[in-house]
Enzyme design. Structure first.
Site, PDB file in Angstrom:
ATOM      1  N   HIS A 109       0.782  -1.144  -0.061  1.00 38.50           N
ATOM      2  CA  HIS A 109       0.077  -0.024  -0.004  1.00 38.50           C
ATOM      3  C   HIS A 109       0.865   1.260  -0.121  1.00 38.50           C
ATOM      4  O   HIS A 109       0.690   2.079  -0.883  1.00 38.50           O
ATOM      5  CB  HIS A 109      -0.979   0.250   1.239  1.00 38.50           C
TER       6      HIS A 109
HETATM    7  O1  RIB Z   1      -4.822   0.278   4.920  1.00 37.55           O
HETATM    8  C1  RIB Z   1      -3.392   0.147   4.487  1.00 37.55           C
HETATM    9  C2  RIB Z   1      -2.594   1.202   5.331  1.00 37.55           C
HETATM   10  O2  RIB Z   1      -2.721   1.087   6.590  1.00 37.55           O
HETATM   11  C3  RIB Z   1      -1.050   1.164   5.158  1.00 37.55           C
HETATM   12  O3  RIB Z   1      -0.346   2.431   5.424  1.00 37.55           O
HETATM   13  C4  RIB Z   1      -0.576   0.013   6.216  1.00 37.55           C
HETATM   14  O4  RIB Z   1       0.633   0.407   6.533  1.00 37.55           O
HETATM   15  C5  RIB Z   1      -1.448   0.796   7.217  1.00 37.55           C
HETATM   16  O5  RIB Z   1      -0.900   1.551   8.189  1.00 37.55           O
END
Ligand code: RIB
Ligand code: CA
Length: 365
Positions: free
Chosen positions: A280
């Site tokens: 992500h």
């Molecule tokens: O939903 C994904 C996000 O939430 C990413 O930034 C992961 O590291 C968590 O922080």
């Protein structure tokens, strides 16, 4: 011997990695041959809650000549600040970049109790992989104070990349309401226009601190939202992890350990879909580096904060009317539509191959 599709695919990816590595290495070596940092690079502060995917995102940023990392500002999120702070220090030591300052951020959201995600990041936040205790220390100032100082010292030059709950940014803006107009861009991993990951409505970073997120989306900074709409597709395959594990430098090997541990955990889950760990946060950094890795669309993004089941939901309006829910009969307010004005560019499609080639190629070089 005829190659099976998989063999062909993985050999093709290996050559892509090698090609990516060569071109990235050339660019990086040229850039870093200069004064340690690249004079033409954009200056960024990375706000983060490391974090499995934060770790690779921070490595990608450090390995990219298009940007100079001015500071890391850890925040409570995936795991408590007591872990995200030393994890940020550890990652910089692994990368040999202890020249980058780290400033401790918020231990909890603005108003809500902290909800963490150790189930997804391991109890230590790095997939359970044990790295040595950091030798370096954070700077004395807080994350919001560092953000305010660095931005005010260089108005219009400091870009923000936010990879966790937005509490630190909100605290900086509350303390200094004039700060947002001095910030040229914000690229954030967060939100979703297609359903959440910690609830049907909300993505984790926005879910943890909806009030902070609402403040940040309303701050008026040119904002790029890299949400689950695209990051769900930014997963690593087995051959990508093998490419990191066989990389010839400490960053690649550490990233390989973290993603291998995460893949092993995913495989043990009864709901394992075959998809590897989603990068992500790295996709947010990649989008800052090269926005053409995604397709962006203008939206007005609003954050739900009142919903008992939907707080943290990000709603995207493509055009007027920006309709709220009907007011209660007892309400004084007259029902009226707000004027439409986009406040974010939202990533709606991603070129996964190009993204993974950039990420793996730059970490492996
Ligand atoms: O939903 C994904 C996000 O939430 C990413 O930034 C992961 O590291 C968590 O922080
Ligand atoms: Ca994160």
């Amino acid at each position: 011997m005829s190659r099976t599709g998989d063999q062909f695919h993985s050999r093709r990816r290996f050559f892509l990695h090698a090609a990516g590595t060569a071109s990235a290495a050339g660019a990086v070596q040229h850039a870093l041959a200069q004064t340690g940092t690249n004079a033409t690079a954009r200056r960024v502060i990375i706000d983060t809650d490391p974090g499995v995917d934060d770790a690779l995102a921070i490595f990608l940023a450090i390995r990219s000549p298009e940007l100079n990392v001015e500071a890391l500002t850890p925040v409570a999120g995936n795991v408590p600040l007591e872990l995200t702070l030393p994890n940020a220090l550890r990652l910089l030591e692994i990368a040999g970049r202890t020249d980058i300052p780290v400033a401790a951020g918020a231990k909890q959201p603005l108003k809500r109790q902290l909800v963490t995600a150790a189930y997804a990041h391991g109890e230590n936040g790095l997939g359970g992989v044990q790295f040595p205790e950091p030798k370096t220390k954070p700077v004395a100032e807080s994350a919001p104070d560092l953000i305010r100082r660095v931005v005010r010292q260089s108005p219009g030059q400091i870009h923000l990349i936010a990879l966790g709950p937005l509490t630190n940014l909100a605290l900086a803006f509350l303390a200094d309401p004039g700060l947002p107009r001095l910030i040229p861009s914000l690229t954030l991993m967060g939100g979703s226009l297609s359903g959440g990951n910690v609830s049907p409505a909300a993505e984790f970073n926005i879910y943890v601190d909806p009030e902070a997120a609402q403040m940040v989306f309303r701050a008026g900074i040119p904002t790029t939202m890299v949400g689950l709409d695209v990051t769900r597709k930014a997963t690593l395959h087995e051959e990508d992890i093998q490419a990191l594990e066989s990389g010839g430098n400490p960053i690649s090997r550490a990233a390989g350990k973290i993603t291998r541990a995460t893949m092993n955990r995913l495989r043990q889950s009864p709901t394992f879909t075959g998809a590897g760990p989603a990068m992500h946060d790295s996709l947010a950094v990649a989008t800052f580096i090269d926005p053409t890795v995604v397709k962006l669309q203008d939206f007005y993004v609003e954050v739900e904060t009142a919903g008992e089941y939907t707080a943290g939901e990000t709603l995207g309006y493509r055009r007027a009317p920006m309709r709220k829910s009907p007011p209660m009969q007892s309400a004084q307010a007259k029902f009226e539509d707000a004027v439409f004005h986009p406040n974010a560019k939202v990533a709606m499609e991603v070129d996964r191959e190009r993204f993974v080639q950039m990420l793996i190629g730059r970490l492996r070089k």
